[in-house]
Every structure is written in structure tokens, then in C-alpha cells.
Scaffold this active site. Structure first.
Site, PDB file in Angstrom:
ATOM      1  N   HIS A 168      37.650  52.642   1.592  1.00 51.03           N
ATOM      2  CA  HIS A 168      36.274  52.886   1.148  1.00 51.03           C
ATOM      3  C   HIS A 168      35.340  52.455   2.275  1.00 51.03           C
ATOM      4  CE1 HIS A 168      37.015  52.584  -3.492  1.00 51.03           C
ATOM      5  NE2 HIS A 168      36.751  53.826  -3.171  1.00 51.03           N
ATOM      6  N   CYS A 264      32.283  45.232  -3.457  1.00 46.94           N
ATOM      7  CA  CYS A 264      32.928  46.113  -4.442  1.00 46.94           C
ATOM      8  C   CYS A 264      32.618  45.692  -5.873  1.00 46.94           C
ATOM      9  CB  CYS A 264      34.438  46.086  -4.296  1.00 46.94           C
ATOM     10  SG  CYS A 264      35.032  46.563  -2.701  1.00 46.94           S
TER      11      CYS A 264
HETATM   12  N1  ARG Z   1      41.554  48.858  -6.637  1.00 48.78           N
HETATM   13  C1  ARG Z   1      40.302  49.501  -6.436  1.00 48.78           C
HETATM   14  C2  ARG Z   1      40.539  50.873  -5.842  1.00 48.78           C
HETATM   15  O1  ARG Z   1      41.453  51.023  -5.077  1.00 48.78           O
HETATM   16  C3  ARG Z   1      39.433  48.685  -5.542  1.00 48.78           C
HETATM   17  C4  ARG Z   1      38.081  49.273  -5.354  1.00 48.78           C
HETATM   18  C5  ARG Z   1      37.247  48.512  -4.402  1.00 48.78           C
HETATM   19  N2  ARG Z   1      35.944  48.992  -4.414  1.00 48.78           N
HETATM   20  C6  ARG Z   1      35.219  49.262  -3.330  1.00 48.78           C
HETATM   21  N3  ARG Z   1      34.022  49.654  -3.454  1.00 48.78           N
HETATM   22  N4  ARG Z   1      35.728  49.186  -2.139  1.00 48.78           N
HETATM   23  O2  ARG Z   1      39.844  51.793  -6.148  1.00 48.78           O
END
Ligand code: ARG
Length: 703
Positions: A168, A264
Site C-alpha cells: 500500500h 493504517c
Molecule cells: N492486513 C491488511 C491488508 O493486507 C493490512 C492493511 C494495512 N492498511 C494500510 N493502509 N496499509 O489489507
């Protein structure tokens, strides 16, 4: 404390690592402690609350990642673009977030269900509100960016993520107040880094190193001059302080196990709209068609891979699979790229693979005048070895004298329009040159597959480089081809290096010339010198070719040889005088086989025949290989590369060298006609002559 900023969070009541959808989750299923997670989350909640207002969305059972509210959507003013999760494991969160936004007075935009976008996890506003940075590559599809730009009326800058640990954008990129940027450059491709550097001046870029990056230092919440994050290094804290920021650390180890940290776990739901910022997006799309044995030949895979490798994304709109073994397939693919530059890069390669614009989107080629002789316009299209056509005034015009690394020169006269492949140096100011990547197509032989079947016994020739074991088999095939070409009155050009002589191949190559298998010879000064030295003195660079030992004073032999030929004025005159009476050059003269010897900086002499004007030599080479059916490249890397560049697709090329790297380089033209043989060239030639001797029946009768 400011109330102007509101943050949305979701308590970790149902948080756990239940599945693996990013590399951090691997090996961590059910490994995070619920108590510790709750404690860490509350600590973060309290830290944020000390500085600003926090809203809460009710956690939903069965959706363990819902704590990561950054992925709820992307907010600007009172508008939100809801997330479309890539993974089904998170798609169930969408209705809960949607309900929260609606209850809180937001206008909700929803993307098509097959267009993934993961909200503020992959889209971060410049903290001055000037534009939106949007990531793609892992979770979010590039094609969502134009819609976001339109709905939020903002400029979108697309950044491509390339390291799966930073899947991300918010895991490796954090815009800070005052135009600062905290980020981890290796998480992005080169072009994205270039874009970042263009927008953010060096003194505002806080690039971090891997140890901080893997601690999620970029996954930080910036409120005014504080930056809330998981533990970071002292060095980074100091750098932030130097830029006027106070780092507040709060441990988030339990959430790192799911691939998230401070940022996050939060979503900023107040993003002020700037009056003078409006929709702008440089994402370009184009729809192409490909036809042929797309699956058998691997063309479609190659095309799709290269789109992604070059920084674009795609969607296959239509695919008609050829049902019979011989029938072709057709694919229609929408290609997207973050901007024009990347699109041109991608299209250049796709054109080489035979892609064409969807007929309804066909355009004329862009032409630009040559403003200075010998210089092409900056954006000129670089030609390939494949037959090419350009669209001018709605007509497809075939490009003549196809070769790679040229420009396409167009002339419009009352007799019509002509297009030629030209070297840059040959361009003249009365011509126009094809620029950019519109209205250009390469013509691929659709029957490539059929042809391969017809000559099944030759099919391994397309398999690239041969190992020693297969050499004999390959030589047998080449012998058949040579005989066939000769019997059909075809043309074989040979480019050969001095190693041919040193390895004892001279007599064999001479035989090939004498027996009519060679129609042109290309090489340097050295092959001729050593061939003549051997013919006149029995040595090659001073080594006795019968005994294999250096002879006394032998190193002077080649200079004596050169001197002799210089005295007679040319190789032909030396032959005429009866002084040169055997060898490769002798046979060329006797059998009227034209040759060109291209000079180089290290040449001794040179021989009077050696062309020391390289431009002239290149032109002579090009003339000599014109119309060739096969080119034999015998242990000479530079001459072979030169020849390869001039040769259009469809000409069989056989490259023989003891060095596998040379063979791979030369035979890897992506065309089925090239074959590489890794072996001693003297041995190769002796085998070849032996095979030819055994071919008593004419080729045609044997098939
Ligand atoms: N386990 C989640 C996923 O893989 C973590 C999300 C983390 N969020 C972020 N905005 N980076 O989607």
C-alpha cells in the site's frame, strides 16, 4: 489540540491475523496477542485523542482487518470514494464503511466492482492539498485513478509500487506538513521516483533506509507538527526534528503482523478542498488488438508482462481463442499508463510484438520535419527488424529497407507517399520522420506456426542456443538448408572473424566458397590477413597451422603478408600475380564472391582492400547482405552485431561462437529464424563440410 482534523478509527475487538494477503501476514496467522493488540491500539487512540478529535466505527465480527480504517475509502471535503478491495478477505468490510460514511453525511462514490482501489491506504494528499499521490501495482488498479481525479476534482499523480512488502502507498510514503515527504524510495520504480523528485524539492524529501522502512516508519500520522509512528531510529527522529517535526513513538508490533501500523489504523475524514485545485490526471489509455498464435507462441503473456514491467496496467476486454490447432486467436486489451511517456515506452514494445490499435481508434502516424540533416526529431520512432507499416492520410504504407535502429523517413511527392528505414546520419531536411507511437504497426507472419510444423525437423532451430551434444544435429540441419538455398539460387552471407583461421577452419570455409555456398563475405582486416598469411607462409598469427606451435619470428609473418599484398595493390591483384593461390580470400576472388573488409582502430596495415572509412564499410555491408536468405556468423562478435542490426526479420541467422554469451546475444532476436551454436568454429566448419559431402541427393528430392 485542534478539532479541525477528525480521525476515524475502529477498535480491534475482532482483530486477528486470519489469512495471508500481504508478506507480513505470512507465518503470523493467529500469532498476534489480542490483549497486547488492544493495549497498543488504545495507546495510539489516546495519543491521537490528545491532539485531535477521533470518531469510531463499530467493528464487525468476521472482518479482522477492519481495524485498518485507512482502507475504508478516500475522503475529500464531504465526498468519499469507497474502497473496492482486491481480496475477497476484505470485501465484506465495504458495506460497513459505506454505512458509516452515509450516516455521517458524505456523498459516496463507488467504483465498478472489478476495479480495485484501497482508499487512503493507496491515496495520500499532499499535506498542502495541492494534489493527490495515488499508488498502484499491488492492490489498486491504475484505471481507478482517472475516476478518482474526476470525482474529487483533484490532480492525481500515479506512483507505481514495486516491492511487495510495501503493497500500500501508505506503507512507504507519508506526505508531511509544509510540503515535506517522508518516504522509502526503493519501494517505487525509477519513473515514480523521478516524478516524486520533480514535485518535491530535495530539501523537503526525507528518504529513509530499509531498517526504518520495515518498522513502518512511513506509516505515520501527521497532525500539525507531530508525527505519530511505531518505533523509529534515533537518526530518523533527529532528521524529523531538524525539519521541525516531533516524532511520537507508540509500539504497534501486533499490527505489524498484519502489515499495518499507525497510519493504517486511522483515516483522516477532514481533508479541506483547495479552491484552485482541479481535476487533472495524466493516466492514458489505449485499446490494442493482437492476433496470431497468441497462446502457443506466448505472445499474449509477453505483451501483458511487459505492460506491467514497464509501469502500466491492462485489462483484457475480449479474447477469442482459436479453436483449431492452426487457427489464430484475437485479443483486445486496454492498456493504461500513468502518463504519456510510460505509454509510449509500452506501445513501442507492443508494436514490436505485432499489436495494432483497435480499428475504431486507428490514427495517422505523427510526422515531424527533419530540421537538420543527419538529425532526427527528439521523439522519433526507433525501428525494429520486423516489416513495418505506417498510416499516412488514412493509408497504410509499407516501410522499405527495413532494419533495426533506424528512423522512418517519409516523403510525399505527386507520385505518392514513400516510407524508408534510414540511419540517422542519412536523414535529409526534405523529409519528415515518424515520431511517437501512433499509426505504426509491424506485420507478423500469421503462418509462423504453420511453417514451424511444416519443417518439424527444423523446429529445434528456433530453440535458441544449442549445447555441445546437439551440435552435430544442428550442423546437419544447416547443411541441408545451405544446400537448399544454393539449389534454389538463393543467397548466403558469411561474416567471419580471424578465429576461423586460428582454429583451422580456413580450408573448410574456402571449400564453401568454392562450392558456391557463399554469396558474400564480411569481416575485418584480420581474417583476410591471417587467411593470406596461412596461404603464403603456413602460419596464422605466427603459429604453424600444421604443428600447432609458434614458429621462430612467426609474429612478423602477418606484417610481411600485409606488405606483400600492399606491393601488388590488392588481394585480387595478388591472386592474379599467382602469389596468392589458396585460402578463403583466394576463393572469393576466383569465384567472384564479393567481400567487404571493415577496418578498425587496431588493424595492422591495413590491407589495401580494407575499408577504413566506417560509414562506407557499413553501407557496403548493408548492400552485400541485401536479399540474403541466411547469414552465417562465425566467431566475430562486433561484425555479427553490426550485420544483425542491418538484417530484417525473416532472414535465417546462424551464430557460431565458443562463448555462449555472444551466441545468446546474437541469436536472441525474438524471431524463430535465429539459431545459436556454442562450439569451436573450426570444428563446426569441418563438420559442416563433411555433412555437405554426405548430402548426395538434392534437397528437393529428399523432402
Ligand atoms: N492486513 C491488511 C491488508 O493486507 C493490512 C492493511 C494495512 N492498511 C494500510 N493502509 N496499509 O489489507
Amino acid at each position: 489540540m485542534t478539532d479541525a482534523i477528525r480521525i476515524l478509527m475502529c477498535a480491534p475487538d475482532h482483530y486477528d491475523v486470519d489469512y495471508v494477503i500481504n508478506p507480513w501476514m505470512e507465518g503470523n496467522i493467529h500469532k498476534s496477542s489480542r490483549d497486547r493488540a488492544a493495549e497498543q491500539w488504545h495507546k495510539l487512540y489516546n495519543v491521537i485523542k490528545e491532539h485531535t478529535a477521533v470518531d469510531l466505527v463499530e467493528p464487525a465480527k468476521g472482518w479482522p482487518d477492519m481495524v485498518f480504517t485507512a482502507n475504508a475509502g478516500l475522503v475529500l471535503g464531504k465526498t468519499v470514494v469507497l474502497s473496492r478491495f482486491l481480496h475477497p478477505e476484505r470485501q465484506g468490510e465495504e458495506p460497513y464503511f459505506k454505512a458509516w460514511f452515509e450516516e455521517n453525511g458524505f456523498t459516496v462514490h463507488e467504483l465498478p466492482s472489478d476495479l480495485p482501489f484501497e482508499g487512503a491506504g493507496d491515496a495520500l494528499f499532499d499535506r498542502e492539498g495541492r494534489w493527490l499521490w495515488a499508488g498502484y501495482g499491488f492492490r489498486t488498479e491504475l484505471d481507478s485513478h482517472p475516476l478518482i481525479a474526476q470525482w474529487l476534482d483533484t490532480e492525481v499523480l500515479s506512483l507505481r509500487l514495486v516491492d511487495s512488502r510495501f503493497y500500500h502507498l501508505d506503507t512507504c510514503f507519508c506526505p508531511l506538513r509544509g510540503g515535506y515527504l517522508l518516504y522509502y524510495p526503493p519501494a517505487f520504480d525509477a519513473y515514480s521516483n523521478h516524478l516524486i523528485e520533480r514535485r518535491v524539492p530535495a530539501e523537503k524529501r526525507i528518504a529513509i533506509a530499509e531498517p526504518d522502512a520495515v518498522n513502518f516508519a512511513c506509516n505515520a500520522v501527521n497532525l500539525e507538527d507531530i508525527v505519530i509512528m511505531n518505533n523509529v531510529s534515533e537518526g530518523l527522529k533527529q532528521r524529523l526534528a531538524d525539519c521541525g517535526f516531533t516524532a511520537i513513538e507508540t509500539p504497534l508490533s501486533e499490527f505489524l503482523k498484519a502489515g499495518g501500523a499507525a497510519k493504517c489504523l486511522t483515516l483522516r475524514t477532514t481533508e479541506p478542498i483547495l479552491e484552485n485545485v482541479h481535476a487533472a490526471v495524466s493516466v492514458e489509455t489505449r485499446t490494442i488488438q493482437m492476433q496470431g498464435h497468441l497462446l502457443d507462441a506466448g505472445t499474449l503473456n509477453r505483451a501483458l508482462d511487459l505492460i506491467v514491467e514497464r509501469g502500466g496496467s491492462f485489462k483484457v476486454l475480449n479474447f477469442n481463442l482459436g479453436t483449431e490447432r492452426q487457427s489464430t486467436s484475437m485479443a483486445e486489451v486496454r492498456v493504461s499508463a500513468p502518463d504519456r511517456h510510460v505509454m509510449e515506452n509500452i506501445m513501442t514494445d507492443l508494436i514490436e510484438l505485432g499489436a495494432v490499435d483497435r480499428p475504431s481508434e486507428e490514427k495517422d502516424a505523427d510526422l515531424e520535419a527533419v530540421f537538420a540533416a543527419g538529425v532526427a526529431p527528439d521523439d522519433f520512432y526507433v525501428t525494429t527488424i520486423y516489416p513495418t507499416e505506417v498510416r499516412i492520410n488514412g493509408q497504410w504504407v509499407r516501410v522499405e529497407q527495413q532494419r533495426m535502429d533506424g528512423a522512418i523517413a517519409v516523403r510525399k511527392t505527386e507520385n505518392g507517399i514513400t516510407a524508408h528505414c534510414k540511419l540517422l546520419r542519412d536523414l535529409t531536411t526534405d523529409e519528415e520522420v515518424v515520431v511517437s507511437v501512433h499509426g505504426i504497426r509491424t506485420v507478423r507472419k500469421v503462418d509462423e506456426r504453420k511453417k514451424q510444423n511444416r519443417t518439424e525437423e527444423f523446429s529445434f532451430m528456433g530453440a535458441g542456443v544449442s549445447s555441445e551434444r546437439r551440435v552435430e544435429l544442428v550442423v546437419e540441419q544447416i547443411a541441408w538448408e545451405l544446400r537448399h538455398i544454393r539449389d534454389q539460387g538463393g543467397k548466403v552471407a558469411v561474416t567471419a572473424g580471424p578465429v576461423v583461421i586460428h582454429t583451422g577452419g580456413s580450408q573448410h570455409l574456402a571449400r564453401l566458397v568454392r562450392d558456391g555456398y557463399v554469396q558474400a563475405l564480411l569481416g575485418g582486416n584480420a581474417i583476410a590477413v591471417h587467411d593470406i598469411e596461412q596461404a603464403m607462409m603456413g602460419t596464422s598469427l605466427g603459429v604453424d597451422m600444421k604443428q600447432g606451435v609458434p614458429v621462430h619470428g612467426g609474429h612478423r609473418h602477418h606484417l610481411k603478408t600485409i606488405n606483400t599484398v600492399r606491393r601488388y595493390g590488392s588481394i585480387a591483384k595478388t591472386v592474379e600475380a599467382g602469389v596468392l593461390n589458396r585460402g578463403i580470400m583466394y576463393e572469393c576472388v576466383k569465384n567472384n564472391v564479393p567481400f567487404c573488409l571493415a577496418g578498425s582502430i587496431r588493424d595492422d596495415g591495413p590491407l589495401p582492400d580494407t575499408e577504413m572509412d566506417l560509414l562506407k564499410a557499413q553501407n557496403a555491408y548493408a548492400e552485400l547482405i541485401e536479399g540474403a536468405d541466411m547469414i552465417l556468423m562465425l566467431s566475430t562478435m562486433l561484425h555479427s552485431i553490426g550485420v544483425g542490426n542491418m538484417t530484417p526479420a525473416g532472414v535465417k541467422m546462424v551464430c557460431v561462437d565458443i562463448n555462449p554469451a555472444v551466441v545468446t546475444k546474437l541469436s536472441d532476436r525474438g524471431s524463430v529464424e535465429s539459431v545459436g551454436v556454442v562450439t569451436d568454429v573450426g570444428l563446426f566448419l569441418s563438420l559442416l563440410v563433411k555433412q555437405l559431402d554426405q548430402l548426395t541427393t538434392p534437397y528437393a528430392a529428399a523432402v
